[in-house]
Design a protein around this motif. Structure first.
Motif, PDB file in Angstrom:
ATOM      1  N   ASN A 102     -18.759   7.447   0.221  1.00 42.05           N
ATOM      2  CA  ASN A 102     -18.014   8.685   0.238  1.00 42.05           C
ATOM      3  C   ASN A 102     -17.565   8.880  -1.105  1.00 42.05           C
ATOM      4  OD1 ASN A 102     -16.124   6.732  -0.479  1.00 42.05           O
ATOM      5  ND2 ASN A 102     -15.119   6.626   1.464  1.00 42.05           N
TER       6      ASN A 102
ATOM      7  N   ILE B 290     -12.014   4.276  10.805  1.00 40.97           N
ATOM      8  CA  ILE B 290     -11.056   4.505   9.634  1.00 40.97           C
ATOM      9  C   ILE B 290      -9.645   4.332  10.002  1.00 40.97           C
ATOM     10  CG2 ILE B 290     -12.363   6.173   8.414  1.00 40.97           C
ATOM     11  CD1 ILE B 290     -10.858   8.319   9.452  1.00 40.97           C
TER      12      ILE B 290
ATOM     13  N   LYS C 161      -7.842  12.321  -2.479  1.00 40.73           N
ATOM     14  CA  LYS C 161      -8.677  11.297  -3.153  1.00 40.73           C
ATOM     15  C   LYS C 161      -9.878  11.496  -2.797  1.00 40.73           C
ATOM     16  CE  LYS C 161      -7.387   7.220  -1.552  1.00 40.73           C
ATOM     17  NZ  LYS C 161      -6.685   6.147  -1.260  1.00 40.73           N
ATOM     18  N   TYR C 162     -10.219  11.942  -1.623  1.00 40.84           N
ATOM     19  CA  TYR C 162     -11.926  12.015  -1.021  1.00 40.84           C
ATOM     20  C   TYR C 162     -12.222  13.295  -1.300  1.00 40.84           C
ATOM     21  CZ  TYR C 162     -10.577   7.438   0.382  1.00 40.84           C
ATOM     22  OH  TYR C 162     -10.161   6.389   0.459  1.00 40.84           O
TER      23      TYR C 162
ATOM     24  N   HIS D 236       0.830  -1.091  -0.002  1.00 36.10           N
ATOM     25  CA  HIS D 236       0.125   0.000  -0.094  1.00 36.10           C
ATOM     26  C   HIS D 236       0.776   1.170  -0.009  1.00 36.10           C
ATOM     27  CE1 HIS D 236      -3.693   2.581   0.979  1.00 36.10           C
ATOM     28  NE2 HIS D 236      -2.789   3.076   1.776  1.00 36.10           N
TER      29      HIS D 236
ATOM     30  N   SER E  43      -7.717   1.572  -3.186  1.00 39.76           N
ATOM     31  CA  SER E  43      -7.355   1.729  -1.919  1.00 39.76           C
ATOM     32  C   SER E  43      -7.859   0.560  -1.007  1.00 39.76           C
ATOM     33  CB  SER E  43      -7.921   3.045  -1.539  1.00 39.76           C
ATOM     34  OG  SER E  43      -9.440   3.134  -1.691  1.00 39.76           O
ATOM     35  N   ALA E  44      -7.072   0.241  -0.083  1.00 33.47           N
ATOM     36  CA  ALA E  44      -7.341  -0.935   0.762  1.00 33.47           C
ATOM     37  C   ALA E  44      -7.804  -0.838   1.989  1.00 33.47           C
ATOM     38  CB  ALA E  44      -5.848  -1.765   0.783  1.00 33.47           C
ATOM     39  N   GLY E  45      -7.674   0.532   2.649  1.00 32.82           N
ATOM     40  CA  GLY E  45      -8.287   0.709   3.869  1.00 32.82           C
ATOM     41  C   GLY E  45      -6.814   0.610   4.818  1.00 32.82           C
TER      42      GLY E  45
ATOM     43  N   PHE F  37     -10.620  -0.931   6.938  1.00 32.16           N
ATOM     44  CA  PHE F  37     -11.854  -0.276   7.063  1.00 32.16           C
ATOM     45  C   PHE F  37     -11.929   0.554   5.990  1.00 32.16           C
ATOM     46  CE2 PHE F  37     -14.893   2.883   8.211  1.00 32.16           C
ATOM     47  CZ  PHE F  37     -15.811   2.153   8.643  1.00 32.16           C
ATOM     48  N   ARG F  38     -12.941   0.875   5.180  1.00 36.45           N
ATOM     49  CA  ARG F  38     -13.207   1.870   4.336  1.00 36.45           C
ATOM     50  C   ARG F  38     -14.689   2.404   4.586  1.00 36.45           C
ATOM     51  NH1 ARG F  38     -12.369   1.231  -1.644  1.00 36.45           N
ATOM     52  NH2 ARG F  38     -12.238   3.216  -1.338  1.00 36.45           N
ATOM     53  N   ALA F  39     -14.850   3.750   4.737  1.00 35.91           N
ATOM     54  CA  ALA F  39     -16.235   3.984   5.006  1.00 35.91           C
ATOM     55  C   ALA F  39     -16.981   4.076   3.675  1.00 35.91           C
ATOM     56  CB  ALA F  39     -16.163   5.353   5.390  1.00 35.91           C
TER      57      ALA F  39
ATOM     58  N   GLY G 259      -3.883   2.797   4.803  1.00 29.67           N
ATOM     59  CA  GLY G 259      -3.413   4.053   4.998  1.00 29.67           C
ATOM     60  C   GLY G 259      -3.339   4.602   6.368  1.00 29.67           C
ATOM     61  N   LEU G 260      -4.368   4.903   6.945  1.00 28.44           N
ATOM     62  CA  LEU G 260      -4.584   5.255   8.388  1.00 28.44           C
ATOM     63  C   LEU G 260      -4.230   4.453   9.408  1.00 28.44           C
ATOM     64  CD1 LEU G 260      -7.890   7.526   7.670  1.00 28.44           C
ATOM     65  CD2 LEU G 260      -5.563   8.363   7.877  1.00 28.44           C
TER      66      LEU G 260
ATOM     67  N   ASP H  75      -9.372  19.328   5.130  1.00 27.75           N
ATOM     68  CA  ASP H  75     -10.168  19.494   3.789  1.00 27.75           C
ATOM     69  C   ASP H  75     -11.451  19.709   3.644  1.00 27.75           C
ATOM     70  OD1 ASP H  75     -11.761  17.327   4.062  1.00 27.75           O
ATOM     71  OD2 ASP H  75     -10.112  15.964   4.301  1.00 27.75           O
TER      72      ASP H  75
ATOM     73  N   ASN I 299      -5.205  11.030   1.059  1.00 26.73           N
ATOM     74  CA  ASN I 299      -6.545  10.986   1.308  1.00 26.73           C
ATOM     75  C   ASN I 299      -7.425  12.254   0.963  1.00 26.73           C
ATOM     76  OD1 ASN I 299      -6.276   8.200   1.831  1.00 26.73           O
ATOM     77  ND2 ASN I 299      -6.474   8.375   4.121  1.00 26.73           N
TER      78      ASN I 299
HETATM   79  P1  ADP Z   1      -7.664   3.981   1.759  1.00 25.42           P
HETATM   80  O1  ADP Z   1      -7.894   5.419   1.513  1.00 25.42           O
HETATM   81  O2  ADP Z   1      -6.833   3.277   1.265  1.00 25.42           O
HETATM   82  O3  ADP Z   1      -9.114   3.438   1.857  1.00 25.42           O
HETATM   83  P2  ADP Z   1      -7.181   4.817   4.621  1.00 25.42           P
HETATM   84  O4  ADP Z   1      -6.910   4.031   5.770  1.00 25.42           O
HETATM   85  O5  ADP Z   1      -6.257   5.843   4.234  1.00 25.42           O
HETATM   86  O6  ADP Z   1      -7.420   3.808   3.518  1.00 25.42           O
HETATM   87  O7  ADP Z   1      -8.598   5.220   5.073  1.00 25.42           O
HETATM   88  C1  ADP Z   1      -9.788   4.795   5.474  1.00 25.42           C
HETATM   89  C2  ADP Z   1     -11.226   5.338   4.789  1.00 25.42           C
HETATM   90  O8  ADP Z   1     -11.191   6.543   5.585  1.00 25.42           O
HETATM   91  C3  ADP Z   1     -11.074   5.683   3.475  1.00 25.42           C
HETATM   92  O9  ADP Z   1     -11.523   4.468   2.906  1.00 25.42           O
HETATM   93  C4  ADP Z   1     -12.362   6.625   3.546  1.00 25.42           C
HETATM   94  O10 ADP Z   1     -13.628   6.423   3.610  1.00 25.42           O
HETATM   95  C5  ADP Z   1     -12.098   7.360   4.804  1.00 25.42           C
HETATM   96  N1  ADP Z   1     -11.256   8.793   4.682  1.00 25.42           N
HETATM   97  C6  ADP Z   1      -9.904   8.757   4.789  1.00 25.42           C
HETATM   98  N2  ADP Z   1      -9.605  10.102   4.656  1.00 25.42           N
HETATM   99  C7  ADP Z   1     -10.682  10.887   4.399  1.00 25.42           C
HETATM  100  C8  ADP Z   1     -10.759  12.039   4.049  1.00 25.42           C
HETATM  101  N3  ADP Z   1      -9.671  13.161   3.958  1.00 25.42           N
HETATM  102  N4  ADP Z   1     -12.039  12.581   3.779  1.00 25.42           N
HETATM  103  C9  ADP Z   1     -13.272  11.693   4.091  1.00 25.42           C
HETATM  104  N5  ADP Z   1     -12.887  10.216   4.385  1.00 25.42           N
HETATM  105  C10 ADP Z   1     -11.508  10.023   4.598  1.00 25.42           C
END
Ligand code: ADP
Length: 294
Positions: free
Chosen positions: A245, A235, A197-198, A75, A252-254, A240-242, A256-257, A222, A194
């Motif tokens: 959005n 998150i 991306k979001y 990732h 993306s694999a959830g 985990f991915r919300a 990063g965070l 943001d 992120n």
């Molecule tokens: P990924 O981006 O690979 O899915 P992350 O762990 O980076 O994995 O993020 C987990 C989830 O958190 C994302 O899938 C997204 O739903 C949510 N997220 C992260 N950053 C943001 C952001 N800046 N605004 C809105 N949602 C976010």
């Protein structure tokens, strides 16, 4: 304790077999053991058994850490790879006329390749520190350098969406963070990644850093969709991915965070999110990274 063990013991006690039996067994709380049942006869020739349990929990935990490591590493390598690909494609399809500009692109490609090598090294170090359960000692990372590097990296992706990354002037006496420079960079890159991306096109990401003498605090605000309260802790969990959005399966694999939080905690710091930031439109997120001062 378990039907399987009982059956093995019963069959050996019944004298059905004189072969020893070995099994991997799972116990409670992620504990596991290798069990060997050895049949023998006592002095009156009665069947008896000895059960030997060898605790393999630690070995299994290390295997799990290494498995996670592979997922995390791939990732983390995607971001610099995207940048390398972007600059290389530009050089192939529409190379800038200007020699200095071409050199700059090549330097960015080189820097990213070096960064990828470092990420791999960093991930190994992380897996190792996790395995050993120790926190790295004497660490120091310049926030300014990390910000600079991260913003350069993200500039392609931001431009593509007409987004602006605004870094507020850093305080002159901003102390270094107690982190590994690559670890700090990884955290910043993931959060900016992120945010781009979001968030919808033509929005801003406002970045700032401050210190109270004990800790260094970085904030990334943001104008994206925001994160609903139920998901704000989730998150940061692995994979985990919300939902909802508006982002499709973009690879993306959830992770990063989860990596960000893990790295920050390894340094004795923390990462969290506050959302929404705009009460009227119910949108926007602020990610905060707090690390001890070096
Ligand atoms: P990924 O981006 O690979 O899915 P992350 O762990 O980076 O994995 O993020 C987990 C989830 O958190 C994302 O899938 C997204 O739903 C949510 N997220 C992260 N950053 C943001 C952001 N800046 N605004 C809105 N949602 C976010």
């Amino acid at each position: 304790m378990s039907l399987e063990i009982q059956n093995i013991v019963d069959s050996l006690m019944a004298g059905e077999s004189s072969e020893r039996v070995s099994r991997q067994i799972e116990l409670k709380d992620r504990h596991c053991a290798e069990m060997t049942v050895v049949p023998f006869r006592d002095h009156k020739y009665r069947p008896r058994v000895i059960l030997v349990f060898h605790d393999t929990s630690e070995q299994k935990r290390v295997e799990r850490v290494l498995r996670d490591f592979v997922a995390n590493a791939s990732h983390q390598l995607r971001t610099p790879l995207t940048s390398i690909r972007g600059y290389a494609e530009t050089l192939i399809d529409s190379p800038p006329q200007d020699e200095a500009k071409r050199k700059e692109f090549l330097e960015i490609i080189h820097a990213n390749a070096v960064h990828m090598a470092k990420v791999i090294g960093g991930m190994f170090a992380l897996a190792k520190s996790e395995r050993e359960g120790k926190r790295p000692g004497e660490l120091s990372a310049s926030v300014e350098q990390a910000m600079d590097h991260a913003l350069k990296n993200a500039s392609f992706a931001a431009q593509d969406k007409g987004m602006e990354l605004v870094l507020a002037p850093l305080p002159k006496d901003l102390p270094a963070a107690a982190a590994d420079p690559d670890g700090l960079l990884q955290i910043i890159v993931s959060i900016i990644d992120n945010a781009i991306k979001y968030s919808p096109e033509n929005t801003k990401v406002q970045i700032a850093a401050a210190s109270d003498g004990q800790t260094v605090t970085l904030t990334f605000a943001d104008q994206g969709p925001g994160i609903n309260p139920d998901d704000q802790t989730r998150i940061f969990e692995r994979f985990f991915r919300a939902d909802g959005n508006g982002v499709d399966g973009s690879g993306s694999a959830g992770l990063g965070l989860a990596i960000c939080r893990h790295i920050a905690r390894n340094y004795g710091g923390e990462v969290w999110v506050d959302s929404p930031t705009n009460a009227e439109t119910d949108t926007g997120s602020v990610f905060t990274v707090r690390l001890p001062v070096a």
